[in-house]
Write an enzyme that holds these catalytic residues in place. Structure first.
Site, PDB file in Angstrom:
ATOM      1  N   CYS A  77       0.794  -1.229   0.000  1.00 27.22           N
ATOM      2  CA  CYS A  77       0.000   0.000   0.000  1.00 27.22           C
ATOM      3  C   CYS A  77       0.823   1.275   0.000  1.00 27.22           C
ATOM      4  O   CYS A  77       0.498   2.230  -0.708  1.00 27.22           O
ATOM      5  CB  CYS A  77      -0.997  -0.002   1.162  1.00 27.22           C
ATOM      6  SG  CYS A  77      -0.294   0.204   2.806  1.00 27.22           S
ATOM      7  N   HIS A 116      -2.585   1.058   7.404  1.00 30.95           N
ATOM      8  CA  HIS A 116      -2.883   1.171   5.977  1.00 30.95           C
ATOM      9  C   HIS A 116      -2.821   2.626   5.539  1.00 30.95           C
ATOM     10  O   HIS A 116      -3.169   3.533   6.301  1.00 30.95           O
ATOM     11  CB  HIS A 116      -4.267   0.602   5.663  1.00 30.95           C
ATOM     12  CG  HIS A 116      -4.641   0.721   4.222  1.00 30.95           C
ATOM     13  ND1 HIS A 116      -3.914   0.128   3.218  1.00 30.95           N
ATOM     14  CD2 HIS A 116      -5.656   1.402   3.610  1.00 30.95           C
ATOM     15  CE1 HIS A 116      -4.466   0.414   2.050  1.00 30.95           C
ATOM     16  NE2 HIS A 116      -5.509   1.192   2.261  1.00 30.95           N
ATOM     17  N   ASP A 133      -7.486   5.144  -3.337  1.00 32.63           N
ATOM     18  CA  ASP A 133      -6.674   4.099  -2.715  1.00 32.63           C
ATOM     19  C   ASP A 133      -6.420   2.994  -3.744  1.00 32.63           C
ATOM     20  O   ASP A 133      -7.308   2.229  -4.084  1.00 32.63           O
ATOM     21  CB  ASP A 133      -7.417   3.527  -1.498  1.00 32.63           C
ATOM     22  CG  ASP A 133      -6.592   2.501  -0.730  1.00 32.63           C
ATOM     23  OD1 ASP A 133      -5.458   2.202  -1.151  1.00 32.63           O
ATOM     24  OD2 ASP A 133      -7.091   2.005   0.291  1.00 32.63           O
TER      25      ASP A 133
END
Length: 287
Positions: A77, A116, A133
């Protein structure tokens, strides 16, 4: 607001070639949606660096080298979203870096740490910021950004999402991204269920914060990204996930196919042919 060393024109050109984007490069919602979707489908999610004991670099030049110029690697991520943040800022969009608690499968939101990374994107002339995202490693990930608006169902590239508020302690509202899962994914019939993916506030974070979080996730022996291969790729009509030896293929209608990989040769072939990933030498994919 996020600030970074601007990508050079040749780096931006290489990025857009990598994701196959031939559309406009304007600071508008259409470009944001198009680039987000193209990135999500072109660059896989993978944790092969932490798996082989290496902390991924978040430096812009290193992100371009690994995720863009090689054409055969992905990242997790922090790499994906730090790369996208730099691109969006170069296009003239405002970007705020966020952190979230991954609550998928959790009994209580508070039981999960903020590990995250997500993005809050401001489009000139648009009063609504967008949640973007491209680095969430799950079938419920966003393929297109969604406006930061509660209790509205958004359809993006075949997936359904909504944002809701949840109670918590603190002065800022807690936002929760939910994804709609068809019951077929669980071997059931019916209308499906809304499942929480992650929870976040809009408090801005900075690059040094992610350097710390990135190091922790890549080196902590208890981190799932240190102990097994975790790779995903979204294509039109299906989502592929390799979790250790288990390969799961989820189709757009919610049907799921699973099989277990039995050896390193097979695992490398699957990553090469199905995920478009060249596995670095010395990487052991299966336990």
């Amino acid at each position: 607001m996020f600030e970074t060393t601007p990508f050079a024109p040749d780096e931006l050109d290489a990025y857009f070639r990598r994701i196959g984007w031939e559309g406009d490069r304007r600071a508008d919602a259409a470009t944001l949606r198009g680039v987000h979707l193209a990135h999500s489908r072109a660059i896989p999610f993978e944790n092969l660096d932490p798996l082989r004991g290496t902390v991924p670099s978040l430096a812009p030049a290193d992100l371009i080298a690994k995720l863009v110029r090689t054409g055969r690697r992905g990242g997790y991520c922090y790499e994906h979203n730090m790369l996208l943040a730099g691109v969006l800022e170069a296009l003239g969009l405002g970007v705020t870096l966020l952190t979230a608690r991954v609550v998928l499968g959790a009994q209580r939101f508070e039981d999960r740490p903020r590990t995250h990374m997500a993005l809050l994107v401001e489009v000139p002339g648009d009063p609504r910021p967008y949640l973007a995202d491209v680095g969430f490693g799950a079938p419920g990930a966003l393929l297109e950004p969604v406006p930061l608006t509660t209790d509205v169902e958004f359809h993006g590239a075949g997936r359904r999402h909504r944002l809701v508020h949840a109670p918590h302690r603190g002065p800022l509202r807690l936002w929760v991204l939910q994804a709609h899962e068809a019951h077929e994914a669980h071997g059931e019939s019916g209308a499906g269920v809304w499942r929480a993916q992650y929870a976040f506030t809009v408090e801005p974070f900075e690059r040094p914060d992610y350097e710390v979080i990135n190091w922790h996730i890549a080196t902590n022996p208890r981190s799932p990204f240190r102990s097994r291969a975790y790779v995903q790729r979204s294509t039109p009509g299906r989502h592929l996930l390799l979790d250790g030896p288990l390969l799961t293929e989820t189709h757009a209608d919610g049907t799921v196919e699973r099989r277990e990989l039995t050896n390193e040769t097979e695992a490398r072939r699957v990553l090469d042919e199905e995920f478009g990933i060249a596995v670095p030498d010395g990487t052991r994919l299966l336990p």
